[in-house]
Design a protein around this motif. Structure first.
Motif, mmCIF file in Angstrom:
data_model
loop_
_atom_site.group_PDB
_atom_site.id
_atom_site.type_symbol
_atom_site.label_atom_id
_atom_site.label_comp_id
_atom_site.label_asym_id
_atom_site.label_seq_id
_atom_site.Cartn_x
_atom_site.Cartn_y
_atom_site.Cartn_z
ATOM 1 N N GLY A 243 137.007 9.169 29.581
ATOM 2 C CA GLY A 243 136.136 8.116 28.681
ATOM 3 C C GLY A 243 137.355 7.717 28.004
ATOM 4 N N ILE A 244 137.311 6.593 27.432
ATOM 5 C CA ILE A 244 138.503 5.732 26.440
ATOM 6 C C ILE A 244 137.978 5.443 25.566
ATOM 7 C CG2 ILE A 244 137.291 3.710 27.593
ATOM 8 C CD1 ILE A 244 139.749 2.233 28.029
ATOM 9 N N CYS B 126 136.647 2.808 18.400
ATOM 10 C CA CYS B 126 135.100 3.041 19.461
ATOM 11 C C CYS B 126 135.552 3.381 20.795
ATOM 12 C CB CYS B 126 134.845 1.652 19.387
ATOM 13 S SG CYS B 126 132.622 1.238 19.540
ATOM 14 N N GLY B 127 134.436 3.824 21.459
ATOM 15 C CA GLY B 127 135.391 4.055 22.806
ATOM 16 C C GLY B 127 133.790 4.920 23.545
ATOM 17 N N PHE B 128 134.639 5.211 24.441
ATOM 18 C CA PHE B 128 133.616 6.347 25.894
ATOM 19 C C PHE B 128 133.674 7.518 25.369
ATOM 20 C CE2 PHE B 128 132.486 1.819 27.540
ATOM 21 C CZ PHE B 128 131.849 2.070 26.447
ATOM 22 N N LEU B 129 132.862 8.535 25.707
ATOM 23 C CA LEU B 129 133.360 10.016 25.747
ATOM 24 C C LEU B 129 132.227 10.765 26.330
ATOM 25 C CD1 LEU B 129 132.387 12.056 23.163
ATOM 26 C CD2 LEU B 129 132.542 9.791 22.312
ATOM 27 N N ASN B 130 132.501 11.715 27.063
ATOM 28 C CA ASN B 130 131.463 12.382 28.109
ATOM 29 C C ASN B 130 130.952 11.520 29.660
ATOM 30 O OD1 ASN B 130 132.363 14.858 26.780
ATOM 31 N ND2 ASN B 130 130.261 13.713 25.212
ATOM 32 N N ARG B 131 132.051 11.030 29.701
ATOM 33 C CA ARG B 131 131.710 9.990 30.739
ATOM 34 C C ARG B 131 131.862 10.470 31.495
ATOM 35 N NH1 ARG B 131 135.624 6.153 34.035
ATOM 36 N NH2 ARG B 131 133.829 4.355 35.608
ATOM 37 N N GLU B 132 130.353 9.852 32.708
ATOM 38 C CA GLU B 132 129.705 10.523 34.418
ATOM 39 C C GLU B 132 129.645 9.803 34.936
ATOM 40 O OE1 GLU B 132 129.723 14.216 35.058
ATOM 41 O OE2 GLU B 132 129.654 14.871 32.881
ATOM 42 N N GLU C 77 128.532 8.322 26.841
ATOM 43 C CA GLU C 77 128.387 8.925 25.301
ATOM 44 C C GLU C 77 129.917 7.569 24.433
ATOM 45 O OE1 GLU C 77 128.579 11.636 22.116
ATOM 46 O OE2 GLU C 77 128.776 12.777 23.486
ATOM 47 N N ILE C 78 129.042 7.133 23.843
ATOM 48 C CA ILE C 78 129.674 6.024 23.097
ATOM 49 C C ILE C 78 129.867 6.667 21.464
ATOM 50 C CG2 ILE C 78 127.664 4.482 22.122
ATOM 51 C CD1 ILE C 78 129.640 2.186 22.600
ATOM 52 N N GLY C 79 131.152 6.210 21.201
ATOM 53 C CA GLY C 79 131.432 7.031 19.705
ATOM 54 C C GLY C 79 132.269 5.926 18.777
ATOM 55 N N TYR C 80 132.679 5.875 17.129
ATOM 56 C CA TYR C 80 133.627 4.920 17.137
ATOM 57 C C TYR C 80 133.205 5.348 15.158
ATOM 58 C CZ TYR C 80 128.140 4.216 16.123
ATOM 59 O OH TYR C 80 127.026 4.429 15.443
ATOM 60 N N GLU C 81 134.276 5.334 14.897
ATOM 61 C CA GLU C 81 134.503 5.357 12.837
ATOM 62 C C GLU C 81 134.926 3.862 12.578
ATOM 63 O OE1 GLU C 81 138.119 6.514 14.122
ATOM 64 O OE2 GLU C 81 136.248 7.054 15.112
ATOM 65 N N LEU C 82 134.522 3.767 11.646
ATOM 66 C CA LEU C 82 135.826 2.717 10.868
ATOM 67 C C LEU C 82 135.719 2.615 9.433
ATOM 68 C CD1 LEU C 82 136.035 -0.912 11.129
ATOM 69 C CD2 LEU C 82 133.690 -1.064 9.633
ATOM 70 N N SER C 83 137.352 2.978 8.873
ATOM 71 C CA SER C 83 137.798 2.782 7.436
ATOM 72 C C SER C 83 136.423 2.549 6.641
ATOM 73 C CB SER C 83 139.081 2.090 7.513
ATOM 74 O OG SER C 83 139.016 2.316 5.928
ATOM 75 N N HIS C 84 136.351 3.308 5.775
ATOM 76 C CA HIS C 84 135.078 2.835 4.554
ATOM 77 C C HIS C 84 135.547 1.758 4.036
ATOM 78 C CE1 HIS C 84 132.865 2.770 0.506
ATOM 79 N NE2 HIS C 84 132.515 3.424 1.968
ATOM 80 N N ARG D 262 123.987 2.999 31.904
ATOM 81 C CA ARG D 262 123.447 3.480 30.881
ATOM 82 C C ARG D 262 124.702 4.383 29.495
ATOM 83 N NH1 ARG D 262 119.102 7.419 28.788
ATOM 84 N NH2 ARG D 262 119.830 8.684 27.499
ATOM 85 N N ILE D 263 124.518 4.346 28.422
ATOM 86 C CA ILE D 263 124.963 4.196 27.075
ATOM 87 C C ILE D 263 124.379 5.041 26.489
ATOM 88 C CG2 ILE D 263 126.175 3.850 25.892
ATOM 89 C CD1 ILE D 263 127.749 1.006 27.615
ATOM 90 N N GLU D 264 124.583 6.373 25.477
ATOM 91 C CA GLU D 264 124.111 7.171 25.283
ATOM 92 C C GLU D 264 124.913 7.429 23.489
ATOM 93 O OE1 GLU D 264 122.786 10.024 28.788
ATOM 94 O OE2 GLU D 264 124.083 10.811 27.172
#
Length: 181
Positions: free
Chosen positions: A66-67, A83-89, A96-103, A130-132
């Protein structure tokens, strides 16, 4: 994956490697229950928690699984999310893409700006097909974000993860490279 960490610039953001110097900024938003509620994490309590998260970002990059970019404001350099990728195959051309942002920055289009830049990088630099995105059904803002950016809901993964003492259902969303043309 290359060992050099890529920097992505957008209209209002610089997406870059998170450093130990970002721990205070990260701690500020990851102590907020509104931010971590759907991440499967308890709110952070200390700088050590933030340093552990930064170490995890480094490890997934080093392992090639990931990154994760720190989302920083162009004008101030303040880290306001990631923001970035995890569980890259790599052999299956997916991640898989994931992200979070300060409220403090919700509702300004910044999450979408970062997401679009990372998706573009994934398809064009990492050669993903494919991006999940795996999203809790109660996470309406995240669902809206991915749907606005072309992701399609494929189904519900029942009791897919066990986090914070409970089993979580997750919607599976995907975006294919061909969907973006």
């Amino acid at each position: 994956m290359s060992t050099e960490f890529p920097v992505i610039s957008t209209e209002r953001l610089i997406l870059r490697e998170a450093t130990d110097g970002d721990a205070a900024d990260m701690l500020q938003y990851l102590t907020d229950i509104r931010v971590v509620k759907h991440m499967g994490l308890a709110p952070f309590e200390s700088t050590a928690d933030a340093m552990d998260e930064i170490a995890w970002y480094r490890s997934i990059h080093a392992e090639g699984t990931g990154i994760r970019w720190g989302i920083t404001l162009k004008d101030s350099g303040k880290m306001i999310g990631s923001c970035g990728f995890l569980n890259r195959e790599a052999r299956h051309f997916r991640a898989e893409i994931g992200y979070e942002l300060s409220h403090d920055y919700w509702g300004r289009g910044l999450a979408g700006e970062a997401l679009r830049a990372v998706v573009h990088y994934g398809f064009n630099r990492l050669q993903l097909e494919r991006i999940e995105a795996l999203i809790e059904p109660e996470n309406g803002p995240s669902i809206k974000l991915v749907e606005r950016n072309g992701f399609l809901r494929e189904g519900l993964l029942r009791h897919y993860e066990y986090t914070q003492g409970k089993f979580d259902d997750l919607y599976m969303y995907s975006l294919l490279k061909g969907d973006c043309t």
